[in-house]
Design an enzyme around this catalytic site. Structure first.
Site, PDB file in Angstrom:
ATOM      1  N   GLU A 187       0.821  -1.220   0.000  1.00 11.05           N
ATOM      2  CA  GLU A 187       0.000   0.000   0.000  1.00 11.05           C
ATOM      3  C   GLU A 187       0.858   1.274   0.000  1.00 11.05           C
ATOM      4  O   GLU A 187       0.679   2.167   0.838  1.00 11.05           O
ATOM      5  CB  GLU A 187      -0.958  -0.010   1.204  1.00 11.05           C
ATOM      6  CG  GLU A 187      -1.919  -1.181   1.184  1.00 11.05           C
ATOM      7  CD  GLU A 187      -2.944  -1.143   2.313  1.00 11.05           C
ATOM      8  OE1 GLU A 187      -4.098  -1.544   2.086  1.00 11.05           O
ATOM      9  OE2 GLU A 187      -2.583  -0.703   3.418  1.00 11.05           O
ATOM     10  N   GLU A 256      -6.961  -7.314  -1.330  1.00  7.44           N
ATOM     11  CA  GLU A 256      -7.674  -7.158  -0.064  1.00  7.44           C
ATOM     12  C   GLU A 256      -9.120  -6.767  -0.332  1.00  7.44           C
ATOM     13  O   GLU A 256      -9.426  -5.598  -0.556  1.00  7.44           O
ATOM     14  CB  GLU A 256      -7.010  -6.109   0.846  1.00  7.44           C
ATOM     15  CG  GLU A 256      -5.671  -6.549   1.407  1.00  7.44           C
ATOM     16  CD  GLU A 256      -5.122  -5.576   2.447  1.00  7.44           C
ATOM     17  OE1 GLU A 256      -5.893  -4.712   2.936  1.00  7.44           O
ATOM     18  OE2 GLU A 256      -3.923  -5.677   2.763  1.00  7.44           O
TER      19      GLU A 256
END
EC number: 3.2.1.23
Length: 732
Positions: A187, A256
């Site tokens: 991320e 995710e």
């Protein structure tokens, strides 16, 4: 001679047979990718994955969790690798117990699933310090997650350590193992804006470093749009049907798919309706997605001091299909299982063609996939948030519930609709276990004199982690202030006010041994102030401030630089001379509690400790109190928990193992009705308003012995040990 030749011939035949059997058992796989999917041994695959983090459960739970994941229709288990758990000090490694990564991957392999190993080594994950070891912060010249030599050297060293370990155990698919994907970094896109060219340089370096490790499997970067070739960039979020990879020859991956959301002390419990989660997954598949990972599939528990945030709860349930205790949560588990079965029926067409999209109405669409020999797959979608829709497709009439997708593996018959839930809802109860606490005893932290044993004395206020190195949540700040006998408040005037400004996360204030109260920050606003009138006497007065950490930050620009502890100001207001700033006085610092130093949590603690026993042990409900008691393991095999509703805030241990932080912080939020339809965000479907965010704390059965289990609580605020109990988690 003939006999000798015959014996040698038999031995040679046996050895050749053994070698052939061994080679057949270790079948190396080729893992590549194209624009449609991950390709394993030449076959494109729709891969359904679920996150299970090995330190958030016990090794004794792993096999059952993984089998339930397989039974739920998953192909892959996804896990981060937790650097601070594996290298608690430079060059000292821990791969035992809950951190036995090799055992975890072997278990996955034995159950028959693949692995996505997300090495990071930054993990975020609401985990303490984002997975970084705190010692890393003190490497000379370091700056995290940027084009910085010391950081890159440390990151590469740990990444190489993990990859080499995986190679030694032949865990990569290219060696015949279960690991088909690995992730480097995590991320990073949100950090790029603030880092500029140094950030881009770092991303390119990380990609080159990872690929150079020659694992034989593809590497992934999630939430990183400019991931360089051959790294696959992927999406994280509640929905990812909008996502397109950065190159047309890369597969569309959702690393995710958030099955729920985390909880923070004082917050509500977020719940994501399974109808919406299934809708999100089906939307992603109908747009051409081929890899989905549920974050989390089993969330587990932040045992010890592993929760980050700060203020993340010990429970990391995440509203996942398998709950914190390892029990399936219905209807989420079974509804997703049926979705997975429907998707797998469509796999051949999904991986071999692109969707043809047809409008069926203002809010309705058909996504049609066709393959050879007349095969046809259709996803019929109704995006309307309130109204069902009647549509005609292939000369047939279909009714689509609001905010739903129907899956037709043959373009004729509906086998699954995302909003039509057949599974019944789990009825969860925490019921008495029949096990009672006995031999209760109490030990009071000595507030008045503990500062005399301070290990550091300095002028001014020091940052907490710089002193504790995160070896404890607790740091005492103590100082002395002289009050003139002529002060007006000593002759009936107004008592002075003490203010304390903290960078986080909590503080308990004592003056001359008397408790004056506490103050706390929040995850959204770590900084806070304490203010209270205090009773001072003429002459010397001792001010003792116990600063408390509630998990170190795990996300944010250069969070390694964020302060913890009392680094603002400490001021006495209302003296005859005005205000007295104590901030730059001489302060004494003591990391940790006396009870920690005395190892009160250990089953083998020093017998010379002067515990208060009998009925007196239960009478004191004062702050900074240690309690211990014993209990026998409850019968049966249901999961167990501590009911700590009668306590305030602190930490708990069972037989020397840390259950984690507890806090009866009451949830504030909006717990109205919950409609599955419409875009989901974490504040949409809240529960638990007006109740403690977390009342029950998971106690793994593997930690217990049949008789005489030691429970130790350190209570910061004051609680009632007599009402603490061990309960069973029952699901009907």
């Amino acid at each position: 001679m003939g006999t000798t030749i015959l014996v040698l011939s038999k031995i040679l035949t046996f050895l050749l047979t053994t070698m052939l059997i061994g080679s057949s058992m270790i079948q190396c796989s080729t893992v590549t990718y194209d624009k449609k999917a991950i390709v394993i041994n030449g076959h494109r695959k729709i891969l359904l994955s679920g996150s299970i983090h090995y330190p958030r459960s016990t090794p004794e739970m792993w096999e059952d969790l993984i089998k339930k994941a397989k039974d739920g229709g998953l192909d892959v288990i996804d896990t981060y690798v937790f650097w601070n758990g594996h290298e608690p000090s430079p060059g000292t490694y821990n791969f035992e117990g809950r951190y036995d990564l090799v055992r975890f991957i072997k278990t996955i392999q034995e159950v028959g699933l693949y692995v996505h190993l997300r090495i990071g080594p930054y993990v975020c994950a609401e985990w303490n310090f984002g997975g970084f070891p705190v010692w890393l912060k003190y490497v000379d010249g370091i700056s995290f997650r940027t084009d910085n030599g010391p950081f890159k050297a440390a990151m590469q060293g740990f990444t190489e350590k993990i990859v080499q370990m995986m190679k030694e155990h032949r865990f990569f698919a290219s060696q015949g193992g279960p690991i088909i994907l690995s992730q480097i970094e995590n991320e990073f896109e949100p950090e790029l804006k603030g880092l500029g060219p140094a950030g881009h340089s770092y991303v390119n370096w990380a990609a080159k470093m990872a690929v150079g490790l020659n694992t034989g499997v593809p590497w992934v970067m999630c939430k990183e749009d400019d991931a360089p070739d051959p790294i696959i960039n992927s999406c994280n979020g509640f929905y990812c049907d909008y996502f397109t990879p950065n190159k047309p020859y890369k597969p569309t991956m959702w690393t995710e798919a958030w099955s729920g959301w985390f909880t923070e002390f004082g917050g509500t419990i977020p719940k994501r309706p399974v109808e919406d989660l299934a809708f999100g997954v089906a939307r992603f598949i109908q747009k051409g997605g081929s890899y989905i990972n549920y974050y989390m599939y089993h969330g587990g528990t932040n045992f010890g001091r592993t929760s980050g945030g700060p203020f993340i709860t010990t429970s990391y349930d995440y509203d996942a299909p398998i709950d914190e205790y390892g029990l399936v949560q219905e209807p989420k588990y079974s509804h997703l299982k049926q979705l997975h079965q429907a998707i797998k029926q469509c796999e051949a067409a999904l991986v071999s063609s692109d969707p043809h999209v047809t409008k069926l109405g203002n809010y309705e669409e058909a996504h049609v996939f066709t393959a050879g020999k007349g095969s046809c797959v259709a996803f019929l979608t109704n995006y309307h948030m309130n109204a069902p829709a009647k549509v005609v497709f292939n000369n047939r009439h279909f009714t689509l519930p609001a905010w739903s997708i129907s899956i037709l593996p043959d373009c004729r018959n509906v086998v699954f609709n995302t909003a039509t839930v057949a599974a019944k809802t789990s009825q969860v109860q925490m019921v008495p276990s029949g096990s009672i606490l006995y031999s209760v005893a109490r030990y009071d932290e000595d507030i008045a004199t503990y500062g005399d044993r301070g290990t550091i004395t300095a002028r001014g206020l020091l940052e907490q982690v710089n002193v504790t190195r995160d070896t404890t949540d607790y740091l005492w700040y103590t100082t002395s202030v002289d009050i003139k006998a002529s002060e007006s408040f000593l002759r009936g005037g107004k008592w002075p006010t003490l203010t304390v400004d903290s960078a986080g996360h909590a503080v308990h204030v004592f003056v001359n041994g008397q408790f004056y109260g506490s103050a706390f920050g929040t995850r959204e606003n770590r900084k806070f102030s304490f203010s209270s009138q205090v009773h001072l006497r003429g002459g010397a007065n001792r001010i003792a401030l116990l600063s408390v950490a509630v998990g170190l930050p795990n996300v944010g620009p250069h969070f390694e630089t964020w302060a913890t502890g009392i680094v603002g100001s400490v001021v006495l207001h209302g003296l005859d001379e005005g205000n007295k700033d104590l901030s730059w006085q001489k302060w004494t610092y003591q990391a940790g509690l006396r009870g920690e130093a005395m190892k009160l949590v250990s089953p083998t603690e020093d017998s010379s400790v002067d515990w208060i026993k009998g009925s007196l042990a239960k009478q004191n409900k004062q702050p900074l109190t240690w309690y211990k008691a014993y209990f026998d393991a409850p019968r049966g095999n249901e999961p167990l928990a501590l009911d700590l509703k009668s306590m305030g805030k602190g930490q708990a241990w069972i037989n020397g193992q840390s259950v984690g932080r507890y806090w009866m912080a009451f949830a504030k939020g909006n717990c109205g009705s919950c409609n599955y339809a419409g875009t989901y965000r974490q504040n949409k479907c809240q529960s638990g308003c007006g109740e403690p965010t977390q009342r029950w704390y998971h106690v793994p059965r593997s930690w217990l012995k049949p008789r005489g289990n030691l429970l130790v609580l350190f209570e910061e605020l004051g609680g009632d040990i007599s009402k603490v109990s061990v309960v069973k988690r029952s699901v009907n």
